[in-house]
Write an enzyme that holds these catalytic residues in place. Structure first.
Site, PDB file in Angstrom:
ATOM      1  N   HIS A  34      -7.133   2.485   8.442  1.00  0.00           N
ATOM      2  CA  HIS A  34      -6.646   2.644   7.178  1.00  0.00           C
ATOM      3  C   HIS A  34      -7.215   4.030   6.528  1.00  0.00           C
ATOM      4  O   HIS A  34      -7.295   3.934   5.202  1.00  0.00           O
ATOM      5  CB  HIS A  34      -6.599   1.722   6.105  1.00  0.00           C
TER       6      HIS A  34
ATOM      7  N   HIS B 146      -0.528  -1.547   0.389  1.00  0.00           N
ATOM      8  CA  HIS B 146      -0.987  -2.820   0.870  1.00  0.00           C
ATOM      9  C   HIS B 146      -1.277  -3.885  -0.040  1.00  0.00           C
ATOM     10  O   HIS B 146      -2.176  -4.574  -0.284  1.00  0.00           O
ATOM     11  CB  HIS B 146      -2.513  -2.494   1.478  1.00  0.00           C
TER      12      HIS B 146
ATOM     13  N   GLU C 201       3.982  -3.894   5.373  1.00  0.00           N
ATOM     14  CA  GLU C 201       3.277  -2.621   5.144  1.00  0.00           C
ATOM     15  C   GLU C 201       4.566  -1.527   5.984  1.00  0.00           C
ATOM     16  O   GLU C 201       4.621  -1.379   7.088  1.00  0.00           O
ATOM     17  CB  GLU C 201       2.234  -2.367   5.896  1.00  0.00           C
TER      18      GLU C 201
END
Length: 339
Positions: A106, A177, A305
């Site tokens: 991420h 998220h 997501e």
């Protein structure tokens, strides 16, 4: 300063952290911190007319900064950038130049989720946050300026509009998220009814990295086309951590996911302009003393997501995640809660 903008008293890297609350005509409320663009609460009226918060998080900013939380960091409610999910070996090339990133999930060890974003002037009920990521941050090229606008509609839609520009060719793949739980008192999400309009999913290697192979969901545990309970086919030790190719045109705003808690009757629909949705059932979730002192355990939430395919910077056949000067990155995702 806006009436709905409250200082947390925290200063991070010289910038003040605020909480901003958006409300609509139904009395629904969303609280967002400008640190990490964190959605920390999304409160709606349930079937009994009671206020119910459908996202996981902490009561105040201190929870998101605690050592215990960061030691087992699940990105609760944060924005993700510059690049969602995993890039193989942390390497990619843009315009013939190879870049080596931190091999991390991420966006690196200090991604957009740990930045204090600027609050831009807007008309209520919306909030626009801006962050400029300098060239070289986490070894990404180009100065990238990102704006993320949150709106809360009177239909209980939390609308996220992303906008980004760069001064040099770079890689961009943004998502959010947020962890959802539609039950009044939390608990395992395996009983929820789940539908994902995706005829195909993306193969992953043993390190969860997308290989480029597109596989049909038919005859697999990944088939959610007709809808089924999340726990019907899953491995209860693994759950789901999988990317689905949506059955719609890229850039067209369409359905990505529909989740229903049969007990509360709450339904979460997710709409997006993005080509894929990553479905995660929180295998690694382990958070102590969240809101109202509640602990959160594995499989007690789910994330949808919306993004471009993970690792697609290295897969030419997939929709591109390179952004060039003069181009604009745009994405819209909507989280809609109904009873």
């Amino acid at each position: 300063m806006r009436e709905n903008q409250i200082s947390t008293g925290r200063i991070i890297e010289g910038k003040e952290v605020f909480a901003v609350e958006l409300t609509n005509s139904r009395g629904s409320k969303v609280k967002i911190f400008n640190y990490g663009a964190i959605v920390s609460s999304f409160v709606i009226k349930n079937a009994q007319g009671e206020d119910q918060d459908v996202v996981l998080g902490f009561d105040d900013i201190d929870g998101y900064l605690s050592e215990d939380y960061l030691a087992n960091y699940p990105y609760l409610g944060t924005v993700i950038g510059r690049y969602a999910n995993r890039i193989k070996d942390g390497k990619f090339s843009v315009e013939g130049q190879q870049y080596q990133l931190t091999q991390s999930l991420h966006g690196g060890t200090n991604g957009f989720d740990k930045k204090v974003w600027d609050i831009l002037p807007t008309i209520d009920p919306s909030l626009t946050l801006q962050y400029t990521s300098p060239a070289g941050e986490e070894n990404f090229p180009g100065n990238l300026t990102v704006q993320l606008t949150f709106k809360l509609s009177d239909e209980d839609e939390l609308i996220l509009d992303y906008h980004a520009v760069t001064d040099a060719a770079t890689a961009v793949n943004l998502t959010h998220h947020t962890y959802f739980n539609l039950s009044k008192n939390g608990g395992n999400v395996g009983r929820y009814q789940q539908r994902i309009p995706a005829s195909n999913y993306l193969e992953q290697d043993s390190e969860y990295i997308v290989t480029g192979k597109v596989l049909p969901v038919e005859g697999t545990i990944h088939d959610f086309l007709a809808g089924k309970s999340i726990g019907q086919d899953w491995d209860p030790q693994e759950g789901y951590d999988q990317t689905y190719v949506l059955d719609k045109e890229y850039k067209e705003l369409g359905l990505a996911s529909e989740t229903i808690d049969p007990i509360t009757g709450l339904k979460l629909e997710v709409f997006t302009t993005e080509p894929v949705a990553h479905f995660y059932t929180a295998k690694y979730l382990n958070v102590a003393k969240g809101k109202n002192g509640r602990d959160h355990h594995p499989f007690e939430a789910f994330c949808i997501e919306t993004q471009h395919a993970p690792n697609s910077i290295n897969i030419p056949e997939f929709p591109k995640t390179t952004l060039l000067p003069g181009e604009t990155y745009l994405q819209t995702t909507i989280f809609k809660v109904t009873v």
